[in-house]
Design a protein around this motif. Structure first.
Motif, PDB file in Angstrom:
ATOM      1  N   VAL A  33      16.067  -6.396  -4.408  1.00  0.00           N
ATOM      2  CA  VAL A  33      14.912  -7.025  -3.759  1.00  0.00           C
ATOM      3  C   VAL A  33      13.923  -5.943  -3.335  1.00  0.00           C
ATOM      4  O   VAL A  33      14.307  -4.845  -2.928  1.00  0.00           O
ATOM      5  CB  VAL A  33      15.358  -7.873  -2.554  1.00  0.00           C
ATOM      6  N   SER A  34      12.646  -6.250  -3.441  1.00  0.00           N
ATOM      7  CA  SER A  34      11.610  -5.283  -3.083  1.00  0.00           C
ATOM      8  C   SER A  34      11.506  -5.124  -1.570  1.00  0.00           C
ATOM      9  O   SER A  34      11.959  -5.974  -0.793  1.00  0.00           O
ATOM     10  CB  SER A  34      10.259  -5.723  -3.637  1.00  0.00           C
ATOM     11  N   GLU A  35      10.871  -4.050  -1.171  1.00  0.00           N
ATOM     12  CA  GLU A  35      10.697  -3.767   0.252  1.00  0.00           C
ATOM     13  C   GLU A  35       9.844  -4.829   0.927  1.00  0.00           C
ATOM     14  O   GLU A  35      10.131  -5.256   2.047  1.00  0.00           O
ATOM     15  CB  GLU A  35      10.060  -2.380   0.419  1.00  0.00           C
ATOM     16  N   VAL A  36       8.810  -5.292   0.254  1.00  0.00           N
ATOM     17  CA  VAL A  36       7.911  -6.278   0.866  1.00  0.00           C
ATOM     18  C   VAL A  36       8.626  -7.610   1.087  1.00  0.00           C
ATOM     19  O   VAL A  36       8.440  -8.259   2.128  1.00  0.00           O
ATOM     20  CB  VAL A  36       6.638  -6.469   0.013  1.00  0.00           C
ATOM     21  N   ILE A  37       9.466  -8.020   0.150  1.00  0.00           N
ATOM     22  CA  ILE A  37      10.180  -9.290   0.310  1.00  0.00           C
ATOM     23  C   ILE A  37      11.306  -9.149   1.322  1.00  0.00           C
ATOM     24  O   ILE A  37      11.535 -10.065   2.138  1.00  0.00           O
ATOM     25  CB  ILE A  37      10.729  -9.771  -1.046  1.00  0.00           C
ATOM     26  N   GLN A  38      12.012  -8.029   1.330  1.00  0.00           N
ATOM     27  CA  GLN A  38      13.067  -7.841   2.321  1.00  0.00           C
ATOM     28  C   GLN A  38      12.488  -7.861   3.727  1.00  0.00           C
ATOM     29  O   GLN A  38      13.080  -8.440   4.654  1.00  0.00           O
ATOM     30  CB  GLN A  38      13.802  -6.526   2.077  1.00  0.00           C
ATOM     31  N   LYS A  57       0.846  -1.190   0.000  1.00  0.00           N
ATOM     32  CA  LYS A  57       0.000   0.000   0.000  1.00  0.00           C
ATOM     33  C   LYS A  57       0.890   1.251   0.000  1.00  0.00           C
ATOM     34  O   LYS A  57       2.090   1.177   0.231  1.00  0.00           O
ATOM     35  CB  LYS A  57      -0.907   0.025   1.247  1.00  0.00           C
ATOM     36  N   GLY A  58       0.261   2.403  -0.219  1.00  0.00           N
ATOM     37  CA  GLY A  58       0.926   3.699  -0.052  1.00  0.00           C
ATOM     38  C   GLY A  58       2.187   3.870  -0.859  1.00  0.00           C
ATOM     39  O   GLY A  58       2.291   3.442  -2.016  1.00  0.00           O
ATOM     40  N   LYS A  59       3.197   4.502  -0.253  1.00  0.00           N
ATOM     41  CA  LYS A  59       4.446   4.804  -0.954  1.00  0.00           C
ATOM     42  C   LYS A  59       5.185   3.530  -1.355  1.00  0.00           C
ATOM     43  O   LYS A  59       5.851   3.504  -2.394  1.00  0.00           O
ATOM     44  CB  LYS A  59       5.330   5.686  -0.072  1.00  0.00           C
ATOM     45  N   SER A  60       5.082   2.490  -0.534  1.00  0.00           N
ATOM     46  CA  SER A  60       5.727   1.224  -0.884  1.00  0.00           C
ATOM     47  C   SER A  60       5.116   0.644  -2.152  1.00  0.00           C
ATOM     48  O   SER A  60       5.823   0.089  -3.002  1.00  0.00           O
ATOM     49  CB  SER A  60       5.592   0.225   0.269  1.00  0.00           C
ATOM     50  N   LEU A  61       3.803   0.772  -2.300  1.00  0.00           N
ATOM     51  CA  LEU A  61       3.137   0.315  -3.519  1.00  0.00           C
ATOM     52  C   LEU A  61       3.581   1.133  -4.720  1.00  0.00           C
ATOM     53  O   LEU A  61       3.782   0.590  -5.821  1.00  0.00           O
ATOM     54  CB  LEU A  61       1.614   0.394  -3.349  1.00  0.00           C
ATOM     55  N   ASP A  62       3.761   2.437  -4.535  1.00  0.00           N
ATOM     56  CA  ASP A  62       4.247   3.290  -5.625  1.00  0.00           C
ATOM     57  C   ASP A  62       5.625   2.828  -6.099  1.00  0.00           C
ATOM     58  O   ASP A  62       5.885   2.744  -7.312  1.00  0.00           O
ATOM     59  CB  ASP A  62       4.320   4.747  -5.170  1.00  0.00           C
ATOM     60  N   GLY A  79      -2.948  -8.236  -1.979  1.00  0.00           N
ATOM     61  CA  GLY A  79      -2.199  -7.720  -3.113  1.00  0.00           C
ATOM     62  C   GLY A  79      -3.076  -7.226  -4.254  1.00  0.00           C
ATOM     63  O   GLY A  79      -2.587  -7.012  -5.360  1.00  0.00           O
ATOM     64  N   ARG A  80      -4.363  -6.991  -3.965  1.00  0.00           N
ATOM     65  CA  ARG A  80      -5.312  -6.627  -5.032  1.00  0.00           C
ATOM     66  C   ARG A  80      -4.954  -5.309  -5.715  1.00  0.00           C
ATOM     67  O   ARG A  80      -5.152  -5.167  -6.928  1.00  0.00           O
ATOM     68  CB  ARG A  80      -6.738  -6.590  -4.480  1.00  0.00           C
ATOM     69  N   PHE A  81      -4.433  -4.343  -4.964  1.00  0.00           N
ATOM     70  CA  PHE A  81      -4.109  -3.049  -5.567  1.00  0.00           C
ATOM     71  C   PHE A  81      -2.936  -3.193  -6.543  1.00  0.00           C
ATOM     72  O   PHE A  81      -2.957  -2.648  -7.648  1.00  0.00           O
ATOM     73  CB  PHE A  81      -3.780  -2.019  -4.485  1.00  0.00           C
ATOM     74  N   PHE A  82      -1.923  -3.930  -6.118  1.00  0.00           N
ATOM     75  CA  PHE A  82      -0.766  -4.153  -6.984  1.00  0.00           C
ATOM     76  C   PHE A  82      -1.167  -4.984  -8.199  1.00  0.00           C
ATOM     77  O   PHE A  82      -0.714  -4.720  -9.326  1.00  0.00           O
ATOM     78  CB  PHE A  82       0.348  -4.846  -6.206  1.00  0.00           C
ATOM     79  N   ALA A  83      -2.037  -5.977  -8.004  1.00  0.00           N
ATOM     80  CA  ALA A  83      -2.477  -6.821  -9.116  1.00  0.00           C
ATOM     81  C   ALA A  83      -3.160  -5.988 -10.196  1.00  0.00           C
ATOM     82  O   ALA A  83      -2.869  -6.134 -11.395  1.00  0.00           O
ATOM     83  CB  ALA A  83      -3.415  -7.915  -8.608  1.00  0.00           C
ATOM     84  N   MET A  84      -4.055  -5.102  -9.793  1.00  0.00           N
ATOM     85  CA  MET A  84      -4.746  -4.258 -10.771  1.00  0.00           C
ATOM     86  C   MET A  84      -3.760  -3.357 -11.502  1.00  0.00           C
ATOM     87  O   MET A  84      -3.856  -3.157 -12.720  1.00  0.00           O
ATOM     88  CB  MET A  84      -5.821  -3.427 -10.078  1.00  0.00           C
TER      89      MET A  84
END
Length: 459
Positions: free
Chosen positions: A197-202, A83-88, A389-394
């Motif tokens: 590596v992405s923030e979510v995986i780290q 979500k938010g800045k991490s999603l950006d 993860g619906r926002f990222f999926a879209m």
């Protein structure tokens, strides 16, 4: 639990089916009742049910029953990075990686080239998703992740529904060996070599390191689970959206024109060598693209929303009716009933790319029995089981389609129709029952000057 076709009890709002172990399964078929169900969290649970299925399919110890204090809560807290800045940041990385893959693989496609559409979507999105989430191997030397594990992933995914149905993995041919090979690919000594590596995986890596009782294999199994969740439904959704657009030239023309207009209005070059950047807000304003995507999801999504009664209670329905639920009984929403309801959706079997557009804006008002529905499209679940993860999926589906339609002329080859593989009923986006040929070639660049070498640089 065994399912039977016997339907011993029915009202206008729900259907009750006898199940094994003395349990009942109650299907809520009236979408006006969905809101009432979401208010029953005190009496219903989902987490333990999901943990049992996921740990069995992906071969890691239950995070609820094992010696992992607060692990479940921490895993869910980790979804804040979607979500938010991490999603950006994640979205920006995804569109960069998609452009690099398109440039690397298809920059010479000046004449028509033919491929299988589902295979094409898988190879592009699987690599882009892996690199975006887990990073890039600096020593790969052109060897991509699809070459390494793509075929194994496809074979495992083909048997996912059997594993979900609790068919012993030993009866599914080489599936057990393939699962172990896929999990080993995510072992710490392998993923530690990856850059970017992405923030979510780290954050997930850091979290798992806090639990000494989690072995390296268990950590890898959790990462494999996350990877499957990232692409298992997204890739078929991309296939269906692309397929329906190509099968309906008028839809393709409107969506492509909308994308071209956005890129022109933002002053962006559209040749394959140029870098395209779109914010979440800009993607959100592509109302016809989103409508075409939502219409595809309406036709191909098949997730069941399952809850289990934690105690005996009465579920009160409209019209002074109620359903007596016992501890352990299942209560289920099956959204395709809503998605194919002719009272909600006129001519529901027909693909209408602009079904979710009204007067040039997003349409969000749909009715049942003259009453406005809060839930009218449910491809991502609901309540406690809604996809984090619906926002990222879209976003990534839209990014793929923007780039595909910007870079290429595309069309289906032949008249073959593709149907739904019904083996995934209740488990997410339905897979296609076969693949289909399509062809593509680079669209002529609107300007003849060469692109700057510093743009869309791929590592």
């Amino acid at each position: 639990m065994a399912w039977r076709s016997l339907l011993p009890w029915r009202c206008g709002c729900c259907v009750r089916s006898a199940g094994g172990e003395g349990r009942y399964i109650t299907f809520i078929i009236d979408p006006l009742q969905y809101v009432s169900l979401t208010k029953l969290n005190k009496y219903l649970e989902f987490e333990e049910f999901a943990d049992n299925i996921s740990s069995r399919i992906f071969n890691y110890p239950s995070i609820l029953k094992g010696n992992f204090p607060d692990l479940s809560e921490n895993v869910h807290r980790n979804y804040q990075y979607l979500k938010g800045k991490s999603l950006d940041a994640l979205s920006d990385s995804m569109i960069k990686n998609l452009q690099c893959i398109f440039k690397k693989r298809f920059s010479q496609a000046t004449d028509w080239e033919t491929e299988k559409m589902n295979k094409f979507c898988f190879s592009v999105m699987f690599e882009a998703s892996f690199i975006t989430l887990y990073g890039r191997d600096p020593s790969a030397d052109g060897h991509n992740v699809v070459d390494a594990i793509g075929d194994k992933f496809t074979k495992f995914d083909a048997n996912f529904s059997y594993l979900a149905a609790n068919i012993p993995i030993e009866l599914l041919g080489s599936t057990k060996r393939i699962r172990e090979e896929l999990i080993h690919y995510f072992l710490p000594n392998n993923t530690s070599k990856l850059l970017g590596v992405s923030e979510v995986i780290q954050a997930r890596k850091d979290l798992f390191e806090m639990y000494e009782v989690l072995g390296d294999y268990d950590k890898a199994a959790h990462h494999f689970t996350f990877m499957w969740a990232s692409v298992g439904n997204t890739i078929p959704a991309i296939f269906w959206t692309t397929y329906y657009l190509l099968r309906h030239p008028e839809a393709l023309a409107v969506v492509r024109d909308e994308i071209d207009h956005l890129l022109q209005s933002t002053g962006q070059e559209t040749g394959l060598g140029y870098s395209i950047r779109l914010t979440r807000e800009q993607l959100d304003n592509l109302v016809y693209l989103e409508s075409a995507l939502n219409e595809s999801l309406r036709l191909c999504s098949s997730s069941m929303n399952i809850r289990i009664a934690k105690e005996d209670f009465a579920f009160k329905l409209e019209g002074n009716q109620e359903v007596s639920l016992r501890k352990g009984d299942f209560i289920v929403i099956y959204p395709p009933i809503l998605h194919m309801d002719p009272e909600v959706y006129e001519d529901p079997k027909k693909y209408k790319f602009d079904r979710y557009v009204e007067n040039g804006k997003k349409k969000t008002t749909f009715y049942k029995q003259g009453k406005k529905l809060k839930y009218f499209l449910m491809p991502f679940g609901s309540g406690s089981s809604i996809c984090p993860g619906r926002f990222f999926a879209m976003i990534e589906i839209k990014q793929f389609l923007v780039l595909l339609l910007t870079y290429f002329d595309i069309e289906v080859v032949g008249e073959k129709e593709v149907g739904h593989d019904k083996s995934r009923l209740g488990l997410g986006i339905l897979l296609p029952d076969s693949d289909i040929d399509f062809r593509y070639r680079l669209r002529p660049a609107p300007k003849a000057r060469p692109p700057p070498s510093s743009e869309a640089r791929c590592l």
